[in-house]
Design a protein around this motif. Sequence first.
Motif, PDB file in Angstrom:
ATOM      1  N   CYS A  72       0.840  -1.213   0.000  1.00  0.00           N
ATOM      2  CA  CYS A  72       0.000   0.000   0.000  1.00  0.00           C
ATOM      3  C   CYS A  72       0.871   1.258   0.000  1.00  0.00           C
ATOM      4  CB  CYS A  72      -0.979  -0.010   1.179  1.00  0.00           C
ATOM      5  SG  CYS A  72      -0.259  -0.415   2.765  1.00  0.00           S
ATOM      6  N   CYS A  73       1.991   1.214   0.706  1.00  0.00           N
ATOM      7  CA  CYS A  73       2.875   2.395   0.785  1.00  0.00           C
ATOM      8  C   CYS A  73       3.691   2.570  -0.496  1.00  0.00           C
ATOM      9  CB  CYS A  73       3.815   2.262   1.975  1.00  0.00           C
ATOM     10  SG  CYS A  73       2.967   2.009   3.531  1.00  0.00           S
ATOM     11  N   LYS A  74       3.670   1.550  -1.348  1.00  0.00           N
ATOM     12  CA  LYS A  74       4.411   1.657  -2.611  1.00  0.00           C
ATOM     13  C   LYS A  74       3.520   2.130  -3.752  1.00  0.00           C
ATOM     14  CE  LYS A  74       7.433  -2.117  -1.301  1.00  0.00           C
ATOM     15  NZ  LYS A  74       7.486  -3.574  -1.281  1.00  0.00           N
ATOM     16  N   VAL A  75       2.235   1.775  -3.699  1.00  0.00           N
ATOM     17  CA  VAL A  75       1.396   2.059  -4.872  1.00  0.00           C
ATOM     18  C   VAL A  75       0.259   3.057  -4.628  1.00  0.00           C
ATOM     19  CG1 VAL A  75       1.903  -0.212  -5.860  1.00  0.00           C
ATOM     20  CG2 VAL A  75      -0.157   0.088  -4.511  1.00  0.00           C
ATOM     21  N   GLU A  77      -1.499   6.626  -3.024  1.00  0.00           N
ATOM     22  CA  GLU A  77      -1.142   8.009  -2.702  1.00  0.00           C
ATOM     23  C   GLU A  77      -2.161   8.500  -1.670  1.00  0.00           C
ATOM     24  OE1 GLU A  77       1.051   9.632  -6.632  1.00  0.00           O
ATOM     25  OE2 GLU A  77      -1.114   9.426  -6.802  1.00  0.00           O
ATOM     26  N   LYS A 116       1.975  12.583  -3.253  1.00  0.00           N
ATOM     27  CA  LYS A 116       2.068  12.115  -4.642  1.00  0.00           C
ATOM     28  C   LYS A 116       3.298  11.243  -4.943  1.00  0.00           C
ATOM     29  CE  LYS A 116       4.191  16.311  -6.469  1.00  0.00           C
ATOM     30  NZ  LYS A 116       4.067  17.501  -7.291  1.00  0.00           N
ATOM     31  N   CYS A 117       3.929  10.736  -3.910  1.00  0.00           N
ATOM     32  CA  CYS A 117       5.130   9.933  -4.160  1.00  0.00           C
ATOM     33  C   CYS A 117       4.805   8.431  -4.165  1.00  0.00           C
ATOM     34  CB  CYS A 117       6.169  10.215  -3.090  1.00  0.00           C
ATOM     35  SG  CYS A 117       5.450  10.446  -1.474  1.00  0.00           S
ATOM     36  N   GLN A 118       5.340   7.717  -5.123  1.00  0.00           N
ATOM     37  CA  GLN A 118       5.175   6.252  -5.188  1.00  0.00           C
ATOM     38  C   GLN A 118       6.534   5.611  -5.472  1.00  0.00           C
ATOM     39  OE1 GLN A 118       2.229   6.221  -8.386  1.00  0.00           O
ATOM     40  NE2 GLN A 118       0.819   5.158  -7.047  1.00  0.00           N
ATOM     41  N   PRO A 119       7.157   4.892  -4.587  1.00  0.00           N
ATOM     42  CA  PRO A 119       6.680   4.635  -3.227  1.00  0.00           C
ATOM     43  C   PRO A 119       6.742   5.896  -2.356  1.00  0.00           C
ATOM     44  CG  PRO A 119       8.878   3.727  -3.530  1.00  0.00           C
ATOM     45  CD  PRO A 119       8.454   4.259  -4.857  1.00  0.00           C
ATOM     46  N   CYS A 120       6.069   5.800  -1.231  1.00  0.00           N
ATOM     47  CA  CYS A 120       6.015   6.937  -0.303  1.00  0.00           C
ATOM     48  C   CYS A 120       7.425   7.323   0.171  1.00  0.00           C
ATOM     49  CB  CYS A 120       5.149   6.552   0.895  1.00  0.00           C
ATOM     50  SG  CYS A 120       5.065   7.864   2.124  1.00  0.00           S
TER      51      CYS A 120
END
Length: 180
Positions: A72-75, A77, A116-120
């Motif tokens: 979830c923290c990778k994909v 926002e 807006k970062c992926q991953p966070c």
Amino acid sequence: MCAAKPHPFFIVVLCMLLDLHIIRQKSQELREENKRFKVFLKPIPTRMVDTYVQELEKKIAASIDCTACGNCCKVLEPPVDDDEVQRLAKLKNINADEFEKEYVGKEANTAIHFLKCQPCIFLQNNSCTIYQDRPASCADYPHLHQPNIKYRWKSLMDNYAMCPIVYNVVEALKEKMDFK
Ligand code: SF4
Ligand code: SF4
């Protein structure tokens, strides 16, 4: 799906699928089945469905190590409000304007702001480095304890395709409700 039918807790634990790639594939394969499941749940009281989902989530989440996943923290926002932007900016040692410019996006035609970062940017080795200060939407994820799950089907299915907890809860719910 498991062949044996022992105690429901063992069904939940033994049959859990954790591989993110397979979960994504299964979510495509089971698209039509899940549409039928949505229709199947329609006449069932909302509170009953919510209670089953919450019970299953407790068991399943306890058996899944989120630090081995971190998907979830990778994909995703996560949405953030103004107070959270201020707080996160402080944690980054920059001011809120800089933080907003660098890391915050805005949903078109809404007042919703999101990281807006992926991953966070706060994710390290699959762990949140600001766990105590993370945004409320992160703390709430995967939102299964929130009421009216039947009426949040689109977001449930989005999360089903990417979160092992959600995928396994929905599959266990099918078993529990004897859905064919
Ligand atoms: S909440 Fe779901 S997607 Fe996020 S780390 Fe845990 S299992 Fe993975
Ligand atoms: S703030 Fe923490 S919990 Fe939220 S997406 Fe980033 S790493 Fe994940």
